[in-house]
Scaffold this active site. Structure first.
Site, PDB file in Angstrom:
ATOM      1  CD  GLU A 141      -3.897  -6.282   3.651  1.00  0.00           C
ATOM      2  OE1 GLU A 141      -3.207  -5.259   3.620  1.00  0.00           O
ATOM      3  OE2 GLU A 141      -4.113  -6.987   2.631  1.00  0.00           O
ATOM      4  CD  GLU A 199      -2.825  -1.336   2.303  1.00  0.00           C
ATOM      5  OE1 GLU A 199      -4.057  -1.445   2.233  1.00  0.00           O
ATOM      6  OE2 GLU A 199      -2.196  -1.463   3.380  1.00  0.00           O
TER       7      GLU A 199
END
Length: 261
Positions: A134, A114
């Site tokens: 995740e 990210e």
């Protein structure tokens, strides 16, 4: 602010930012995010810096993700605050007027992927690994992964990577458009610096406005984006750099540096 987890160095007109938690594979905890926020502010206010390189300490990991040891005991409110902090810092990095190059050495997973996606250009070492794992940990991407990944590689590929928690190698990241270039680990920083130095050799105001126009265009309709581009284009004609560069071109000589005005 005392920096324990982030190193800020300057090499001429280029700032080199290193996330420095090698024992934790450079994982992002709250303290590291706050230090990153501070460092971005320092770069924003330094008129001598015209480009930035972001990397991780060591050869094994760029950023292995957000710090799971900190996250595992969080409740809903704490988790939301942590996500807001990460998004604030990454968005500030993304909107920095100076181009940012991610030199991705090793793991760029979760928050590492990210933060790399928040940079303008991504150069990966051949041993780099990318992914948004995740959902395998019972959470969603929380620092912009659900938004930036689809903008870079398309919605279908983004959904596949996120839903499967699949990690991919550097060459696959290059194939799908997640990174700009793959080089051997020994050449990573040299390549990033070469690109940074090419950037800073151009007119800084024009580079800044080009970045703003590209970013703005990703968030609005084409007519609004083109109107902003016209404004940016016109603004360049008020700069000394435009006058000097075009005069040098007409006179068939090389401009002797830009003034950033």
């Amino acid at each position: 602010m005392e920096l324990n987890n982030v190193i800020l160095e300057k090499e001429g007109k280029v700032a080199v930012v290193t996330i420095n938690r090698p024992k934790a594979l450079n994982a992002l905890n709250s303290d590291t995010l706050k230090e990153m926020d501070y460092v971005i502010g320092e770069i924003e206010n330094d008129s001598e810096v015209l480009a930035v390189i972001l990397t991780g300490a060591g050869e094994k990991s760029f950023v292995a993700g957000a710090d799971i040891s900190e996250m595992k005991e969080m409740n809903t409110i704490e988790g939301r605050k942590f996500g807001i902090l990460g998004n604030k810092v990454f968005r500030r990095l993304e909107l920095l007027e100076k181009p940012v190059i991610a030199a991705v050495n090793g793991f760029a997973l979760g928050g590492g992927c990210e933060i790399a996606m928040s940079c303008d250009i991504r150069i990966a070492s051949s041993n780099a690994r990318f992914g948004q794992p995740e959902v395998g940990l019972g959470i969603t991407p929380g620092f912009g992964g659900t938004q930036r990944l689809s903008r870079l590689v398309g919605m279908g590929m983004a959904k596949q990577l996120i839903f499967t928690a699949q990690n991919i190698k550097a060459d696959e990241a290059l194939r799908i458009g997640l990174v700009n270039k793959v080089v051997e680990p020994s050449e990573l920083m040299n390549t990033a610096k070469e690109i940074a130095n090419k950037i800073v050799s151009n007119a800084p105001v024009a580079v800044k406005l080009s970045k703003q126009a590209i970013n703005r265009g990703m968030q609005c309709d084409i007519d609004t984006a083109l109107a902003f581009e016209s404004e940016a284009f016109g603004e360049c004609f008020s700069t000394e750099d435009q006058k000097d560069a075009m005069t040098a071109f007409i006179e068939k000589r090389k401009i002797e540096g830009f003034k950033n005005r």
